[in-house]
Design an enzyme around this catalytic site. Sequence first.
Site, PDB file in Angstrom:
ATOM      1  N   GLY A   1      50.038  50.444  43.891  1.00 38.69           N
ATOM      2  CA  GLY A   1      49.316  50.527  45.144  1.00 38.69           C
ATOM      3  C   GLY A   1      49.940  51.501  46.123  1.00 38.69           C
ATOM      4  O   GLY A   1      51.168  51.640  46.187  1.00 38.69           O
TER       5      GLY A   1
ATOM      6  N   GLU B   1      44.070  40.437  46.597  1.00 40.59           N
ATOM      7  CA  GLU B   1      43.014  41.400  46.289  1.00 40.59           C
ATOM      8  C   GLU B   1      43.568  42.795  45.996  1.00 40.59           C
ATOM      9  O   GLU B   1      42.970  43.564  45.230  1.00 40.59           O
ATOM     10  CB  GLU B   1      42.011  41.455  47.437  1.00 40.59           C
TER      11      GLU B   1
ATOM     12  N   VAL C   1      44.700  48.034  49.949  1.00 41.78           N
ATOM     13  CA  VAL C   1      43.618  47.098  50.258  1.00 41.78           C
ATOM     14  C   VAL C   1      44.023  46.315  51.503  1.00 41.78           C
ATOM     15  O   VAL C   1      45.166  45.851  51.612  1.00 41.78           O
ATOM     16  CB  VAL C   1      43.347  46.152  49.074  1.00 41.78           C
TER      17      VAL C   1
ATOM     18  N   LEU D   1      47.259  43.999  52.675  1.00 44.20           N
ATOM     19  CA  LEU D   1      47.500  42.792  51.896  1.00 44.20           C
ATOM     20  C   LEU D   1      48.902  42.825  51.301  1.00 44.20           C
ATOM     21  O   LEU D   1      49.363  43.843  50.800  1.00 44.20           O
ATOM     22  CB  LEU D   1      46.465  42.673  50.780  1.00 44.20           C
TER      23      LEU D   1
ATOM     24  N   HIS E   1      46.348  43.478  44.257  1.00 44.63           N
ATOM     25  CA  HIS E   1      46.662  43.456  42.823  1.00 44.63           C
ATOM     26  C   HIS E   1      45.388  43.477  41.986  1.00 44.63           C
ATOM     27  O   HIS E   1      45.303  44.175  40.970  1.00 44.63           O
ATOM     28  CB  HIS E   1      47.454  42.190  42.464  1.00 44.63           C
TER      29      HIS E   1
ATOM     30  N   MET F   1      54.837  41.230  40.906  1.00 43.07           N
ATOM     31  CA  MET F   1      55.757  40.104  41.042  1.00 43.07           C
ATOM     32  C   MET F   1      54.976  38.809  41.268  1.00 43.07           C
ATOM     33  O   MET F   1      55.542  37.802  41.685  1.00 43.07           O
ATOM     34  CB  MET F   1      56.748  40.344  42.181  1.00 43.07           C
TER      35      MET F   1
END
EC number: 6.3.2.1
Length: 289
Positions: free
Chosen positions: A145, A33, A174, A182, A35, A28
């Site tokens: 993720g 980091e 991450v 994140l 992504h 989106m």
Amino acid sequence: MKIIETIQELRKELQPHRSNAIGLVPTMGYLHEGHLSLIRRAKQECNTVVVSIFVNPLQFGPNEDFERYPRDLERDAQLAEEVGADLLFTPSAAEMYPRPIRTRVTVAGLTERLCGASRPGHFDGVTTVVSKLFHIVEPDRAYFGQKDAQQAAVIQQMVQDLNFPLEVIVCPTVREPDGLALSSRNVYLSEEERRQATVLFQSLQEAEKRWRDGAFSSAAEMEAFIRDRIETQPLAVIDYVSVLRYPALELPEDLHGPLIVAVAVFFGKTRLIDNVVLPGKEEAACFAR
């Protein structure tokens, strides 16, 4: 890297690449980091990498942050290109939904707990838009993720049930150096909210260590431990703390893995999620060695 705004143009651009591996990273936007790690992984494994940026209105409830969701396409394009994206697909809402949509994709069972209980209809919006992206791009692999572990499980189930000819790759969460996962929504946090939000991963880490030591006799006991830790931070308002079988997302009869320990907590108006996945017996044995 080429930026493409229409479905027709994207399909035309991808046609010469169909004989090689195509990777898709759906986002989106407001890339971070997390992504970028997905894009790098896709670049390692695929000949052509498509990154989609689309703030999907179907997955936002009436009182959620669709209008204020952070957007910065120019910055996103630069970051995506730097880590190897070949095509950036940035459709408008009118392009993706040219008329009121009458068809939705629903995955039953997996969507009724965790974020699905707190955000009715959210996962129907996710699975509908992701299925559209799968049909538009026709990737060989799609990258998600682990931070959104429920979403990943739901999409894997959809791919299996509907025979999408692709592999879903789930990549590790991450984190910031202090452990905060994140998220594009982290920008909403005040300095004090940001400081207190580190309790999420800290509580999950402590619970995982105690689980490995055999300190919990039930899921409820583990959940209570995590709640107590999170509630040491005065700005934290807990939405849920749950221990479930993973990836089935069912209530566990015991604490033998694999399990997901997942939390959703508000700091001010910002809702943050995090999780750890606890391994099954064989994986745990390898970990212990």
